[in-house]
Motif scaffolding. Structure first.
Motif, PDB file in Angstrom:
ATOM      1  N   GLU A  90    -127.134  -1.041   9.512  1.00  0.00           N
ATOM      2  CA  GLU A  90    -126.045  -1.621   8.712  1.00  0.00           C
ATOM      3  C   GLU A  90    -124.806  -0.731   8.741  1.00  0.00           C
ATOM      4  OE1 GLU A  90    -128.027  -2.085   4.954  1.00  0.00           O
ATOM      5  OE2 GLU A  90    -129.331  -3.681   5.731  1.00  0.00           O
ATOM      6  N   LEU A  91    -125.001   0.572   8.604  1.00  0.00           N
ATOM      7  CA  LEU A  91    -123.868   1.499   8.626  1.00  0.00           C
ATOM      8  C   LEU A  91    -123.132   1.457   9.966  1.00  0.00           C
ATOM      9  CD1 LEU A  91    -122.237   3.944   7.451  1.00  0.00           C
ATOM     10  CD2 LEU A  91    -123.978   5.422   8.492  1.00  0.00           C
ATOM     11  N   LEU A 104    -123.132  -0.867  12.297  1.00  0.00           N
ATOM     12  CA  LEU A 104    -122.476  -2.167  12.540  1.00  0.00           C
ATOM     13  C   LEU A 104    -121.191  -2.261  11.724  1.00  0.00           C
ATOM     14  CD1 LEU A 104    -125.610  -4.494  12.438  1.00  0.00           C
ATOM     15  CD2 LEU A 104    -124.125  -4.123  14.425  1.00  0.00           C
ATOM     16  N   GLU A 105    -121.273  -1.832  10.464  1.00  0.00           N
ATOM     17  CA  GLU A 105    -120.118  -1.872   9.575  1.00  0.00           C
ATOM     18  C   GLU A 105    -118.954  -1.047  10.145  1.00  0.00           C
ATOM     19  OE1 GLU A 105    -118.888   0.519   5.700  1.00  0.00           O
ATOM     20  OE2 GLU A 105    -121.018   0.008   5.820  1.00  0.00           O
ATOM     21  N   ARG A 106    -119.284   0.021  10.876  1.00  0.00           N
ATOM     22  CA  ARG A 106    -118.228   0.854  11.432  1.00  0.00           C
ATOM     23  C   ARG A 106    -117.738   0.350  12.787  1.00  0.00           C
ATOM     24  NH1 ARG A 106    -118.461   5.522   8.116  1.00  0.00           N
ATOM     25  NH2 ARG A 106    -118.915   4.505   6.131  1.00  0.00           N
ATOM     26  N   GLY A 107    -118.192  -0.833  13.163  1.00  0.00           N
ATOM     27  CA  GLY A 107    -117.660  -1.465  14.364  1.00  0.00           C
ATOM     28  C   GLY A 107    -118.365  -1.120  15.654  1.00  0.00           C
ATOM     29  N   ARG A 149    -120.809  -1.426  18.781  1.00  0.00           N
ATOM     30  CA  ARG A 149    -121.317  -2.592  19.501  1.00  0.00           C
ATOM     31  C   ARG A 149    -122.369  -2.249  20.529  1.00  0.00           C
ATOM     32  NH1 ARG A 149    -120.304  -4.646  15.928  1.00  0.00           N
ATOM     33  NH2 ARG A 149    -118.353  -5.499  15.174  1.00  0.00           N
ATOM     34  N   ALA A 189    -127.924  -9.430  12.057  1.00  0.00           N
ATOM     35  CA  ALA A 189    -126.478  -9.503  12.302  1.00  0.00           C
ATOM     36  C   ALA A 189    -126.178 -10.111  13.660  1.00  0.00           C
ATOM     37  CB  ALA A 189    -125.874  -8.093  12.218  1.00  0.00           C
ATOM     38  N   GLU A 200    -123.749  10.645   4.080  1.00  0.00           N
ATOM     39  CA  GLU A 200    -122.767  10.603   5.145  1.00  0.00           C
ATOM     40  C   GLU A 200    -122.055  11.931   5.265  1.00  0.00           C
ATOM     41  OE1 GLU A 200    -120.331   7.147   5.318  1.00  0.00           O
ATOM     42  OE2 GLU A 200    -119.636   7.717   7.318  1.00  0.00           O
ATOM     43  N   ALA A 225    -114.869   4.881   8.200  1.00  0.00           N
ATOM     44  CA  ALA A 225    -114.496   3.494   7.911  1.00  0.00           C
ATOM     45  C   ALA A 225    -113.014   3.346   8.212  1.00  0.00           C
ATOM     46  CB  ALA A 225    -114.761   3.177   6.446  1.00  0.00           C
TER      47      ALA A 225
END
Lengths: 363, 363
Positions: B175-176, B178-181, B183, B211, B330, B337
């Motif tokens: 999740e972390l 993916l949230e930070r973009g 791929r 996701a 973190e 972010a």
């Protein structure tokens, strides 16, 4: 534990005497091949296990060695636990761990002596003369690991020890740094009263004096990561020229010092400051530190410790102090031979650590 | 150990019965304050110590807990030894260390059972169904630490365990990232058959699937520093775009991976590659790594382990599996972010490590 099958039941099933069963399970006792086989088969069938506790009461030997420690944060000591346990296990011994809080070692040792143990290894904890006497009285050999006995005459005459040649190690660090052209060499001490620190610092200062030099600045890190960081900040604060090299009394603290120098003070290692540690813990070889340090071979020290324990278990033995040679392993934290001394710079302003910014690759 | 003063001699000196001496030294037994004082004074005068071995034969309890480990190189486990020993010592227990070679765990456990121990904690070593049955037969509770019991039904029904929520931890990492973009997220596994790896990888893949994503590349590090470095080189070798993030199944390996990325491949962390580990060993917080990772609280896991041991020592207890929550901490090894995704670059040519060159300061 619930009571299991007895030696009597095994003897009956194997059609041997109970004493034959006992001898089969006593290492070193004499028993014929045929008897041994019958006993082992019967034991396996019944699920029998000899009672090590009972045997120890009879033989006076428990095959247990106590290991007393107080400082597992320093990566040197977990290695010691591992190597010592493995070596002793191969010889049919087991290690009873005692973590001491530093001040409580006497209480801990008192408990240990209730377990009819065959020997004590004290690492990162000191033995009071009072307890040394008690161990000697009940015939329990004590080997100090990585420290030498207290000044008190009794402790010196009743406990053995294994150390590396800390004094020579300290000398070698001074010789290396001088050879590389350093002129403002700082020292960051561990626990000032520990024999490791006393010896390393003495060797270091002796070698500097031999060369007509002296330590430039000194601070105390108490063998603690956080306190070593505070000590590093103090060593590198102005006014006056900052040190161009620092000998840190162990790797655990040296890593803390490198973090302060590079992350907080914006200094480069080794261009701006050379750093040398002591121990050669595995982390000293990690790519982001590549720390030049003095190797204390845990393997050699553990070998010597186990040998000493066996030796000291004999009635007529006299305590000995074994000194293992050490050597410098050069990585990347000391200015290379032939590298020019950096141009003097004013002390850099401290920078707060910036979150999210790059960790630059080392080379 | 030589025989010391006996309980009889203490009783005579204190003018009490031998049974009163015995009760004085049995934790929890009832004895008057006056009697206790007299016994303690006499004992001290004579240098008497109760014999814990003898007491264990009588009570059936040795107050010894065995700790079986095989992997002290990973800094998580020395912490476990320390916390577990401290906690148990406070309760009058002691820890008998057994270092297993991985394959030899059965032999080790067989020896352990000779010592009339009160419980077994298995960390970084597996328990065969055969041995699990033997421990259950003799009433010795077994708690698996940081792993769950084997699939086999018997092991599941006779051993307890303490783990953190590895599945949720794996999810949180996906999740972390993916949230930070990210791929092109790679996974670097530990020991593939270990429950820690199975659970972490499953949670990670489940969250990616949720996701609509999937793991980009995968390699196996076997929880070894050197093999994790080989695996990292494989993951980042061409052709094709290199991963922009990697989830490494534990911190010990993640540090090895960061060394390869930065020292050998000239990549920046986190600008070029985000790295996430698992465990939160102390070294993850070191300035040169500042590793983002998943916290498994050793304190909480040890608390739960000791509670379970006591619980399982009761006749009527049924084994339990305790799951401790975990959370992400973190630091600096994951893209912040809102930071832009880096422009795609061709895979860098590997550079040999240059000796003597600067270790650049991190920020």
């Amino acid at each position: 534990m619930k009571p299991g099958p007895t030696a009597q039941e095994v003897a009956r099933l194997a059609k041997v005497s109970q004493s034959a069963v006992s001898r089969t399970f006593t290492p070193g006792a004499s028993v014929s091949e045929d008897t041994r086989n019958r006993v082992m088969i019967a034991a396996k069938t019944l699920g029998y296990r000899p009672n090590a506790m009972a045997r120890s009461l009879i033989t006076g030997r428990s095959r247990i060695v106590a290991l007393v420690m107080s400082y597992l944060e320093n990566q040197f000591y977990p290695l010691v636990i591992e190597k010592l346990s493995q070596k002793l296990q191969k010889q049919g011994y087991h290690v009873l761990m005692f973590i001491s809080d530093g001040d409580e070692t006497d209480g801990v040792l008192d408990e240990i002596l209730q377990y009819q143990i065959d020997g004590v290894v004290m690492a990162s904890a000191m033995l009071s003369p009072h307890l040394a006497r008690q161990c000697a009285d009940v015939g329990v050999p004590v080997v100090l690991f990585n420290r030498v006995p207290d000044i008190s005459a009794f402790a010196r005459h009743s406990t053995s020890s294994v150390t590396c040649n800390n004094h020579r190690g300290g000398e070698m660090v001074a010789e290396l740094l001088l050879e590389r052209g350093h002129r403002r060499i700082a020292f960051l001490a561990g626990l000032e009263k520990s024999s490791t620190n006393l010896e390393r610092e003495r060797g270091f200062n002796d070698a500097l004096a031999q060369a007509g030099a002296a330590v430039y600045r000194r601070a105390v890190g108490h063998y603690s990561f956080e306190r070593a960081q505070e000590a590093a900040r103090a060593l590198f604060a102005g006014p006056g020229e900052r040190p161009d090299a620092v000998f840190v009394a162990n790797d655990h603290m040296a890593i803390a010092v490198m973090d302060v120098l590079r992350q907080e003070l914006g200094l480069r290692v080794p261009q701006d400051v050379s750093v040398v540690g002591f121990d050669d813990v595995p982390q000293a070889a990690w790519g982001a530190y590549r720390l030049t340090t003095v190797v204390q071979s845990v393997e050699a020290m553990v070998e010597a410790t186990v040998e000493l324990l066996h030796e000291q278990m004999r009635e007529d033995a006299r305590p000995r102090n074994v000194v293992i040679p050490c050597r410098v392993v050069e990585r990347d934290s000391v200015r290379a031979a032939g590298a020019p001394a950096p141009a003097p710079k004013p002390p850099p302003k401290p920078r707060a650590a910036r979150r999210g910014a790059a960790s630059r690759p080392g080379a």
